[in-house]
Write a protein that holds these residues in place. Structure first.
Motif, PDB file in Angstrom:
ATOM      1  N   GLY A 131      64.755 -43.526 -19.091  1.00  0.00           N
ATOM      2  CA  GLY A 131      64.641 -42.171 -18.541  1.00  0.00           C
ATOM      3  C   GLY A 131      65.458 -41.161 -19.314  1.00  0.00           C
ATOM      4  O   GLY A 131      64.988 -40.056 -19.611  1.00  0.00           O
ATOM      5  N   ASN A 132      66.695 -41.541 -19.662  1.00  0.00           N
ATOM      6  CA  ASN A 132      67.552 -40.627 -20.427  1.00  0.00           C
ATOM      7  C   ASN A 132      66.972 -40.334 -21.810  1.00  0.00           C
ATOM      8  O   ASN A 132      67.014 -39.194 -22.288  1.00  0.00           O
ATOM      9  N   THR A 133      66.433 -41.377 -22.442  1.00  0.00           N
ATOM     10  CA  THR A 133      65.848 -41.188 -23.778  1.00  0.00           C
ATOM     11  C   THR A 133      64.656 -40.243 -23.719  1.00  0.00           C
ATOM     12  O   THR A 133      64.531 -39.323 -24.528  1.00  0.00           O
ATOM     13  N   GLY A 134      63.776 -40.470 -22.749  1.00  0.00           N
ATOM     14  CA  GLY A 134      62.596 -39.617 -22.608  1.00  0.00           C
ATOM     15  C   GLY A 134      62.946 -38.176 -22.292  1.00  0.00           C
ATOM     16  O   GLY A 134      62.354 -37.243 -22.841  1.00  0.00           O
ATOM     17  N   ASN A 135      63.928 -37.978 -21.420  1.00  0.00           N
ATOM     18  CA  ASN A 135      64.336 -36.612 -21.068  1.00  0.00           C
ATOM     19  C   ASN A 135      64.962 -35.890 -22.250  1.00  0.00           C
ATOM     20  O   ASN A 135      64.777 -34.677 -22.421  1.00  0.00           O
ATOM     21  N   GLN A 136      65.717 -36.624 -23.067  1.00  0.00           N
ATOM     22  CA  GLN A 136      66.278 -36.014 -24.279  1.00  0.00           C
ATOM     23  C   GLN A 136      65.181 -35.481 -25.191  1.00  0.00           C
ATOM     24  O   GLN A 136      65.212 -34.326 -25.621  1.00  0.00           O
ATOM     25  N   SER A 137      64.217 -36.328 -25.499  1.00  0.00           N
ATOM     26  CA  SER A 137      63.164 -35.899 -26.431  1.00  0.00           C
ATOM     27  C   SER A 137      62.300 -34.805 -25.821  1.00  0.00           C
ATOM     28  O   SER A 137      61.892 -33.865 -26.515  1.00  0.00           O
ATOM     29  N   ALA A 138      62.039 -34.889 -24.509  1.00  0.00           N
ATOM     30  CA  ALA A 138      61.248 -33.842 -23.850  1.00  0.00           C
ATOM     31  C   ALA A 138      61.952 -32.497 -23.936  1.00  0.00           C
ATOM     32  O   ALA A 138      61.337 -31.464 -24.230  1.00  0.00           O
ATOM     33  N   THR A 139      63.253 -32.487 -23.686  1.00  0.00           N
ATOM     34  CA  THR A 139      64.021 -31.240 -23.740  1.00  0.00           C
ATOM     35  C   THR A 139      63.999 -30.637 -25.142  1.00  0.00           C
ATOM     36  O   THR A 139      63.821 -29.426 -25.306  1.00  0.00           O
ATOM     37  N   LEU A 140      64.161 -31.477 -26.160  1.00  0.00           N
ATOM     38  CA  LEU A 140      64.139 -30.991 -27.541  1.00  0.00           C
ATOM     39  C   LEU A 140      62.792 -30.376 -27.907  1.00  0.00           C
ATOM     40  O   LEU A 140      62.716 -29.302 -28.517  1.00  0.00           O
ATOM     41  N   ILE A 141      61.708 -31.025 -27.504  1.00  0.00           N
ATOM     42  CA  ILE A 141      60.379 -30.525 -27.856  1.00  0.00           C
ATOM     43  C   ILE A 141      60.028 -29.276 -27.054  1.00  0.00           C
ATOM     44  O   ILE A 141      59.453 -28.327 -27.590  1.00  0.00           O
ATOM     45  N   ILE A 142      60.390 -29.242 -25.775  1.00  0.00           N
ATOM     46  CA  ILE A 142      60.133 -28.045 -24.959  1.00  0.00           C
ATOM     47  C   ILE A 142      60.837 -26.836 -25.560  1.00  0.00           C
ATOM     48  O   ILE A 142      60.262 -25.744 -25.671  1.00  0.00           O
ATOM     49  N   ARG A 143      62.077 -27.025 -25.961  1.00  0.00           N
ATOM     50  CA  ARG A 143      62.826 -25.914 -26.550  1.00  0.00           C
ATOM     51  C   ARG A 143      62.229 -25.498 -27.889  1.00  0.00           C
ATOM     52  O   ARG A 143      62.124 -24.307 -28.193  1.00  0.00           O
ATOM     53  N   ALA A 144      61.823 -26.477 -28.699  1.00  0.00           N
ATOM     54  CA  ALA A 144      61.229 -26.160 -29.993  1.00  0.00           C
ATOM     55  C   ALA A 144      59.913 -25.399 -29.831  1.00  0.00           C
ATOM     56  O   ALA A 144      59.616 -24.475 -30.591  1.00  0.00           O
ATOM     57  N   LEU A 145      59.129 -25.759 -28.821  1.00  0.00           N
ATOM     58  CA  LEU A 145      57.886 -25.029 -28.543  1.00  0.00           C
ATOM     59  C   LEU A 145      58.181 -23.617 -28.051  1.00  0.00           C
ATOM     60  O   LEU A 145      57.498 -22.660 -28.424  1.00  0.00           O
ATOM     61  N   ALA A 146      59.209 -23.484 -27.202  1.00  0.00           N
ATOM     62  CA  ALA A 146      59.549 -22.168 -26.638  1.00  0.00           C
ATOM     63  C   ALA A 146      60.033 -21.206 -27.712  1.00  0.00           C
ATOM     64  O   ALA A 146      59.740 -20.009 -27.663  1.00  0.00           O
TER      65      ALA A 146
END
Length: 449
Positions: A327-342
């Motif tokens: 869960g922690n690994t997935g949330n890390q990568s999700a946060t990075l990609i969401i921010r990069a898209l934003a």
């Protein structure tokens, strides 16, 4: 700040109006705003009543819409009149909109108290959506004609400056008000007084339309490092300007909204200090219910592997660490990609590059964490489970990392804000997949069932 405002707080407690007025003459509005949430309701009312009108307007303009509406209903009529006169047009329009939502009759009465020109401008501003450039802009700008000389513009500025939001940028319009160019105050100062505006203006003006989303306005101003941005209507006529202070508010609002959504709290404009327990419950319960229902799948999976868990009880010892790590690994990568898209660091067309990069990152993370966990397995005396736990964690981290990275891209592709559901979905998918991977690997390697 506490030391500076201590006498003011003491005067409030003692009801010493004379001392309070003297202290408020020196107080800075931002210091009062920083203290605002800690003040009693009656003390806030007293401050807004006794503050010099300019400072009162500045404090008032920074309050929440609901609070503004309440004060416009309860403050003395003379103070309300002063606030309406002192507020900038965009802040005035926002305040009257807030009142209209709660008390249309009062809103109509307040508008009728405005002079006809101000009332017309406010009515025009309130036609735009709050989250569009039209809802952010102010019509208090300086516009000149290209045929004017520098000397004429400077004379005009002396008259127009007191009513303008900013005079550092002057816009050039034609007879019908269409935007033609822009020049800065610096351009005027260093130019010959006889020079025509057409000779020194920049005809390549970056602008937005009244219906441009506020997030796009903020991004454009950040990209170009602007402090002010012109807004035009559908026919290219200059309608107003958006200033950097409005954009800072937008950035804070958008960041807060994204953070709330990433925590599965999907309530717009939530202000924690003003939210009731029921409001907070409603803000959080919907997604938590959805997540617990989907999370029940994990208990079904455990039941499906009941024979395996009975045969090797030690397998259960490592379920929490595997699921937590996934869960922690997935949330890390999700946060990075969401921010990069934003921030537009990534585009949807970059999905192949993201997939390749996160596959490599996931493999490296999985290998590192698996080796670390193997030490714990050995220390526990469960060396026979080392291949199971190590391989399962490697595969889980790899899978969770890819899910966290690609889910925001997929959601954005189908038109859903990834910040709204990415982290909750990643956590749920990681738990379900984690159990399936772990117990399937165990069954395969241990030759059980």
């Amino acid at each position: 700040m506490e030391t500076t405002l201590s006498p003011l707080l003491q005067a409030l407690e003692e009801g010493d109006t004379r001392t309070l007025k003297l202290l408020l003459e020196e107080a800075h509005p931002q210091d009062l705003l920083a203290l605002w949430d800690e003040l009693k309701g009656e003390h806030r009312y007293v401050l807004l009543t006794l503050l010099p009108k300019g400072k009162a307007a500045e404090v008032f303009s920074n309050l929440a819409a609901e609070e503004q509406a309440e004060y416009l209903k309860t403050l003395p009529p003379w103070r309300v009149r002063e606030l309406l006169e002192e507020l900038s047009l965009d802040d005035l329009a926002d305040a009257l909109q807030a009142v209209e939502e709660e008390d249309p009759t009062l809103s109509r009465r307040l508008k009728e108290a405005l002079d006809p020109e101000t009332r017309a401008e406010v009515e025009e501003l309130t036609q735009y959506e709050e989250d569009e450039a039209g809802g952010l802009m102010t019509p208090e700008y300086v516009a000149v004609r290209s045929t004017m000389s520098v000397e004429e513009v400077l004379r005009f500025l002396r008259r127009a400056a007191p009513d303008a939001e900013t005079i550092y940028y002057i816009y050039v319009v034609d007879e019908e008000g269409r935007l033609q160019g822009v020049l800065s105050l610096r351009d005027l100062i260093v130019s010959d007084p006889k020079t025509r505006v057409a000779e020194i203006m920049n005809p390549k003006v970056v602008f937005v339309r009244t219906d441009t989303d506020q997030e796009e306005v903020a991004r454009l101003m950040a990209d170009y490092d602007f402090t002010v941005l012109p807004v035009v209507d559908e026919e290219g006529r200059l309608a107003g300007i958006v200033t950097v202070d409005d954009v800072l508010d937008v950035l804070e609002e958008e960041a807060t909204e994204d953070i709330h959504r990433m925590a599965a709290v999907d309530v717009p404009d939530l202000v924690y200090s003003q939210a009731s327990p029921v409001t907070l419950w409603l803000a959080r319960v919907r997604w938590l219910v959805i997540l617990i229902v989907t999370g029940m799948v994990t208990s079904s999976i455990l039941q499906g592997f009941e024979t395996l868990l009975h045969a090797v009880t030690a397998l259960a010892f490592y379920v929490p660490v595997l699921l937590g790590t996934g869960g922690n690994t997935g949330n890390q990568s999700a946060t990075l990609i969401i921010r990069a898209l934003a921030t537009r660091d990534l585009d949807l067309r970059d999905w192949r590059r993201v997939l390749l990069k996160e596959t490599l990152v996931g493999a490296l993370l999985g290998l590192t964490l698996a080796l670390l966990l193997l030490g714990k397995v050995y220390l526990d005396g469960n060396a026979f489970l080392s291949p199971v736990v190590g391989l399962a964690l490697f595969l889980l981290v790899l899978f969770a990392n890819l899910v966290g990275a690609m889910l925001p891209v997929v959601l954005r592709r189908v038109g859903v804000d990834p910040a709204l559901v990415s982290n909750p979905l990643v956590a749920t998918l990681s738990d379900i997949s984690g159990l399936l991977i772990y117990l399937s690997v165990a069954r395969l390697l241990l030759n059980l069932g």
